[in-house]
Motif scaffolding. Structure first.
Motif, PDB file in Angstrom:
ATOM      1  N   GLU A 283       7.569  35.997  -2.157  1.00 56.89           N
ATOM      2  CA  GLU A 283       7.458  34.560  -2.437  1.00 56.89           C
ATOM      3  C   GLU A 283       7.087  34.338  -3.891  1.00 56.89           C
ATOM      4  OE1 GLU A 283       8.277  31.247  -1.977  1.00 56.89           O
ATOM      5  OE2 GLU A 283       7.917  31.901   0.074  1.00 56.89           O
TER       6      GLU A 283
ATOM      7  N   ASP B  34       4.791  28.828  -5.389  1.00 56.26           N
ATOM      8  CA  ASP B  34       5.001  28.203  -4.076  1.00 56.26           C
ATOM      9  C   ASP B  34       3.825  28.424  -3.126  1.00 56.26           C
ATOM     10  OD1 ASP B  34       7.446  26.841  -4.293  1.00 56.26           O
ATOM     11  OD2 ASP B  34       8.567  28.715  -4.072  1.00 56.26           O
TER      12      ASP B  34
ATOM     13  N   ARG C 119      10.580  23.907   3.319  1.00 55.72           N
ATOM     14  CA  ARG C 119      10.522  25.353   3.101  1.00 55.72           C
ATOM     15  C   ARG C 119      10.564  25.664   1.615  1.00 55.72           C
ATOM     16  NH1 ARG C 119      10.882  28.373   7.631  1.00 55.72           N
ATOM     17  NH2 ARG C 119      11.715  27.347   9.477  1.00 55.72           N
ATOM     18  N   THR C 120      10.051  26.832   1.272  1.00 57.85           N
ATOM     19  CA  THR C 120      10.158  27.325  -0.098  1.00 57.85           C
ATOM     20  C   THR C 120      11.575  27.872  -0.300  1.00 57.85           C
ATOM     21  OG1 THR C 120       9.517  29.589   0.457  1.00 57.85           O
ATOM     22  CG2 THR C 120       7.728  28.026  -0.052  1.00 57.85           C
TER      23      THR C 120
ATOM     24  N   LYS D   3       6.693  25.531   3.968  1.00 59.15           N
ATOM     25  CA  LYS D   3       5.835  25.001   2.905  1.00 59.15           C
ATOM     26  C   LYS D   3       4.920  23.916   3.468  1.00 59.15           C
ATOM     27  CE  LYS D   3       5.881  23.654  -1.874  1.00 59.15           C
ATOM     28  NZ  LYS D   3       6.562  24.047  -3.095  1.00 59.15           N
TER      29      LYS D   3
END
Length: 169
Positions: A9, A13, A70-71, A77
């Motif tokens: 990731e 984020d 979402r990321t 997220k």
């Protein structure tokens, strides 16, 4: 984190920091041997409501859950928590995971399905997913990648420098 579940990731984020190239999201094909690469958990609505209430959220009775965003790497997220009476609240997925318990939800790289009195979470990885994947580094080392190759993979754009001379030189 121990296991990225197939993709690390981006640091920005997960943590409230500006983007930093060495903490960019990268694919990882080397952590599949981890017991946390893929997982499934079932948690009751009452259990989730109690956990959220203990952390100060006004969600003692949970009617629904959905991944709101979402990321870029695919982790949740934000989570929308549906409450009785049609009300909703949206919380950061990382805060949701910590409230419920990281032992119960290994990561936020998950999908959620309503089973009536409970929710089924199907996901990948263990931990926040930023930086070096421990199981991925082990997998790369087992595949005979050098330490330099491993660091360059998980920290793209980082400059590796010798801070002190090696002994005997």
């Amino acid at each position: 984190h121990s296991t990225c579940g197939g993709h690390t990731e981006g640091g920005h984020d997960v943590f409230p920091e500006p983007p930093l190239l060495p903490l960019s999201a990268v694919p990882c094909q080397f952590c599949k041997e981890s017991k946390h690469f893929s997982w499934k958990r079932t948690l009751t609505k009452a259990e989730i409501g109690d956990s959220l209430a203990k952390k100060g959220y006004s969600a003692t009775r949970v009617a629904s859950l959905a991944v709101a965003s979402r990321t870029a790497a695919g982790r949740a997220k934000e989570i929308t928590v549906g409450l009785p009476g049609g009300k909703q609240t949206t919380i950061l997925a990382s805060d949701f995971r910590l409230a419920v318990g990281p032992g119960k939800l290994p990561s936020v790289r998950f999908d959620v399905r309503d089973l009536g009195a409970s929710f089924e979470f199907t996901g990948h990885g263990f931990g926040h997913g930023v930086g070096l994947c421990q199981w991925g580094a082990k997998g790369m080392a087992d595949a005979r990648h050098s330490a330099t190759e491993i660091l360059r993979h998980y920290y793209p754009g980082a400059q590796l420098v010798m801070l002190y001379p090696a002994q005997g030189t």
